[in-house]
Motif scaffolding. Structure first.
Motif, PDB file in Angstrom:
ATOM      1  N   LEU A   6      -3.085  14.997 102.448  1.00 29.07           N
ATOM      2  CA  LEU A   6      -2.866  15.990 101.393  1.00 29.07           C
ATOM      3  C   LEU A   6      -3.606  17.286 101.705  1.00 29.07           C
ATOM      4  CD1 LEU A   6      -1.558  16.569  98.666  1.00 29.07           C
ATOM      5  CD2 LEU A   6      -3.618  15.678  97.591  1.00 29.07           C
ATOM      6  N   GLY A   7      -4.829  17.158 102.205  1.00 28.92           N
ATOM      7  CA  GLY A   7      -5.609  18.348 102.558  1.00 28.92           C
ATOM      8  C   GLY A   7      -4.970  19.155 103.666  1.00 28.92           C
ATOM      9  N   VAL A   8      -4.492  18.481 104.725  1.00 30.35           N
ATOM     10  CA  VAL A   8      -3.867  19.208 105.829  1.00 30.35           C
ATOM     11  C   VAL A   8      -2.526  19.801 105.390  1.00 30.35           C
ATOM     12  CG1 VAL A   8      -2.620  17.325 106.978  1.00 30.35           C
ATOM     13  CG2 VAL A   8      -3.577  19.161 108.332  1.00 30.35           C
ATOM     14  N   LEU A   9      -1.830  19.145 104.487  1.00 27.49           N
ATOM     15  CA  LEU A   9      -0.578  19.697 103.960  1.00 27.49           C
ATOM     16  C   LEU A   9      -0.843  20.956 103.143  1.00 27.49           C
ATOM     17  CD1 LEU A   9       2.498  19.378 103.574  1.00 27.49           C
ATOM     18  CD2 LEU A   9       1.974  18.050 101.532  1.00 27.49           C
ATOM     19  N   ILE A  10      -1.879  20.935 102.322  1.00 26.79           N
ATOM     20  CA  ILE A  10      -2.228  22.119 101.530  1.00 26.79           C
ATOM     21  C   ILE A  10      -2.681  23.259 102.438  1.00 26.79           C
ATOM     22  CG2 ILE A  10      -3.914  23.012  99.868  1.00 26.79           C
ATOM     23  CD1 ILE A  10      -3.669  20.308  98.423  1.00 26.79           C
ATOM     24  N   LEU A  11      -3.482  22.949 103.451  1.00 28.30           N
ATOM     25  CA  LEU A  11      -3.904  23.959 104.417  1.00 28.30           C
ATOM     26  C   LEU A  11      -2.703  24.584 105.123  1.00 28.30           C
ATOM     27  CD1 LEU A  11      -6.282  25.331 105.947  1.00 28.30           C
ATOM     28  CD2 LEU A  11      -6.132  23.440 107.575  1.00 28.30           C
ATOM     29  N   PHE A  75       6.914  27.083 109.650  1.00 21.68           N
ATOM     30  CA  PHE A  75       7.849  26.343 108.805  1.00 21.68           C
ATOM     31  C   PHE A  75       8.400  25.119 109.536  1.00 21.68           C
ATOM     32  CE2 PHE A  75      12.188  25.582 107.261  1.00 21.68           C
ATOM     33  CZ  PHE A  75      11.903  25.241 105.949  1.00 21.68           C
ATOM     34  N   PHE A  76       8.771  25.293 110.802  1.00 19.73           N
ATOM     35  CA  PHE A  76       9.289  24.163 111.564  1.00 19.73           C
ATOM     36  C   PHE A  76       8.229  23.091 111.765  1.00 19.73           C
ATOM     37  CE2 PHE A  76      12.544  27.157 113.673  1.00 19.73           C
ATOM     38  CZ  PHE A  76      13.430  26.958 112.620  1.00 19.73           C
ATOM     39  N   SER A  77       6.974  23.488 111.918  1.00 21.94           N
ATOM     40  CA  SER A  77       5.920  22.487 112.053  1.00 21.94           C
ATOM     41  C   SER A  77       5.702  21.741 110.741  1.00 21.94           C
ATOM     42  CB  SER A  77       4.623  23.117 112.547  1.00 21.94           C
ATOM     43  OG  SER A  77       4.077  23.957 111.576  1.00 21.94           O
ATOM     44  N   LEU A  78       5.908  22.420 109.615  1.00 22.12           N
ATOM     45  CA  LEU A  78       5.824  21.746 108.324  1.00 22.12           C
ATOM     46  C   LEU A  78       6.932  20.699 108.197  1.00 22.12           C
ATOM     47  CD1 LEU A  78       4.512  21.519 105.511  1.00 22.12           C
ATOM     48  CD2 LEU A  78       6.101  23.288 104.753  1.00 22.12           C
ATOM     49  N   ILE A  79       8.139  21.072 108.587  1.00 24.93           N
ATOM     50  CA  ILE A  79       9.262  20.133 108.553  1.00 24.93           C
ATOM     51  C   ILE A  79       9.002  18.974 109.517  1.00 24.93           C
ATOM     52  CG2 ILE A  79      11.741  19.869 108.995  1.00 24.93           C
ATOM     53  CD1 ILE A  79      11.044  21.474 106.465  1.00 24.93           C
ATOM     54  N   ALA A  80       8.494  19.277 110.706  1.00 24.44           N
ATOM     55  CA  ALA A  80       8.186  18.231 111.684  1.00 24.44           C
ATOM     56  C   ALA A  80       7.097  17.302 111.156  1.00 24.44           C
ATOM     57  CB  ALA A  80       7.752  18.859 113.009  1.00 24.44           C
ATOM     58  N   PHE A  81       6.101  17.851 110.468  1.00 24.70           N
ATOM     59  CA  PHE A  81       5.050  17.015 109.902  1.00 24.70           C
ATOM     60  C   PHE A  81       5.613  16.054 108.870  1.00 24.70           C
ATOM     61  CE2 PHE A  81       1.861  16.517 106.455  1.00 24.70           C
ATOM     62  CZ  PHE A  81       1.017  15.649 107.115  1.00 24.70           C
ATOM     63  N   ARG A  87       8.500   8.866 109.849  1.00 23.73           N
ATOM     64  CA  ARG A  87       9.172   8.246 110.985  1.00 23.73           C
ATOM     65  C   ARG A  87       8.274   7.884 112.160  1.00 23.73           C
ATOM     66  NH1 ARG A  87      14.155   6.391 109.667  1.00 23.73           N
ATOM     67  NH2 ARG A  87      15.134   7.884 108.281  1.00 23.73           N
ATOM     68  N   LEU A  88       7.076   8.409 112.183  1.00 24.78           N
ATOM     69  CA  LEU A  88       6.181   8.166 113.310  1.00 24.78           C
ATOM     70  C   LEU A  88       5.683   6.722 113.279  1.00 24.78           C
ATOM     71  CD1 LEU A  88       4.903   9.869 115.621  1.00 24.78           C
ATOM     72  CD2 LEU A  88       2.931  10.167 114.134  1.00 24.78           C
ATOM     73  N   THR A  97       4.155  18.339 115.848  1.00 28.55           N
ATOM     74  CA  THR A  97       3.750  19.233 114.763  1.00 28.55           C
ATOM     75  C   THR A  97       2.637  20.172 115.224  1.00 28.55           C
ATOM     76  OG1 THR A  97       4.328  17.531 113.159  1.00 28.55           O
ATOM     77  CG2 THR A  97       2.879  19.277 112.411  1.00 28.55           C
ATOM     78  N   ALA A  98       1.682  19.630 115.970  1.00 25.16           N
ATOM     79  CA  ALA A  98       0.554  20.427 116.445  1.00 25.16           C
ATOM     80  C   ALA A  98       1.005  21.532 117.391  1.00 25.16           C
ATOM     81  CB  ALA A  98      -0.461  19.525 117.139  1.00 25.16           C
ATOM     82  N   ILE A  99       1.946  21.226 118.270  1.00 21.91           N
ATOM     83  CA  ILE A  99       2.436  22.234 119.214  1.00 21.91           C
ATOM     84  C   ILE A  99       3.079  23.396 118.464  1.00 21.91           C
ATOM     85  CG2 ILE A  99       4.181  22.661 120.996  1.00 21.91           C
ATOM     86  CD1 ILE A  99       3.559  19.802 122.028  1.00 21.91           C
ATOM     87  N   PHE A 100       3.923  23.096 117.494  1.00 17.84           N
ATOM     88  CA  PHE A 100       4.581  24.156 116.732  1.00 17.84           C
ATOM     89  C   PHE A 100       3.559  24.983 115.951  1.00 17.84           C
ATOM     90  CE2 PHE A 100       9.366  23.622 116.243  1.00 17.84           C
ATOM     91  CZ  PHE A 100       9.499  23.147 117.531  1.00 17.84           C
TER      92      PHE A 100
END
Length: 154
Positions: A6-11, A75-81, A87-88, A97-100
């Motif tokens: 949740l914290g990393v999503l908010i960040l 935005f794409f990294s958010l979708i990938a996350f 799915r991971l 996600t980190a690369i994007f």
């Protein structure tokens, strides 16, 4: 683990919002009776508030492109996350996600550096949108680094 996610999503969302606001806001440089952003140069005169398109110089177009790319990659990294979150495989890392996110960080840094070096020094000061772009840079970097070390809990 849920608190960390949740914290990393908010960040991540804060960084994305800062990138959008800094790209769209009309205050990259301010001073006196005018302001300049990536898209328009606006002046306040006795006849009202008048804006004209930004110059067609290569450096401002490069900054525009880099800021848009930073928004897209964030935005794409958010979708990938969100996709990788469900799915991971257990124990997997969020490398995609980190690369994007780190690419978004690099793009906003390059755009802000180009603007810093190339903006004309005509008595104007850097505005809040410029500062927001620089604030978004470390936030994107931190969230990208968190994604590198973050593992999906087993």
């Amino acid at each position: 683990m849920l608190l960390i996610l949740l914290g990393v999503l908010i960040l991540h969302l804060i960084a994305l919002i800062l990138l959008i606001v800094s790209t769209a806001a009309s205050a990259w440089t301010v001073g006196g009776d005018g302001s300049t952003d990536l898209w328009y140069n606006c002046m306040t005169t006795s006849g009202g508030y008048h804006c004209k398109p930004a110059s067609n110089e290569d450096w401002i177009q490069a900054v525009q492109a880099l800021m848009i790319l930073s928004i897209l990659f964030c935005f794409f990294s958010l979708i990938a996350f969100l996709y990788q979150l469900f799915r991971l495989v257990k124990g997997g890392r969020f490398f995609f996600t980190a690369i994007f996110q780190i690419l978004a960080c690099v793009f906003v840094m390059c755009g802000a550096i180009i603007y810093t070096v190339m903006s004309p020094d005509n008595g104007l000061q850097f505005g809040y949108a410029y500062v927001l772009a620089w604030v978004a840079f470390p936030l994107c970097l931190i969230s990208g680094l968190i994604y590198i070390v973050l593992r999906k809990k087993e």
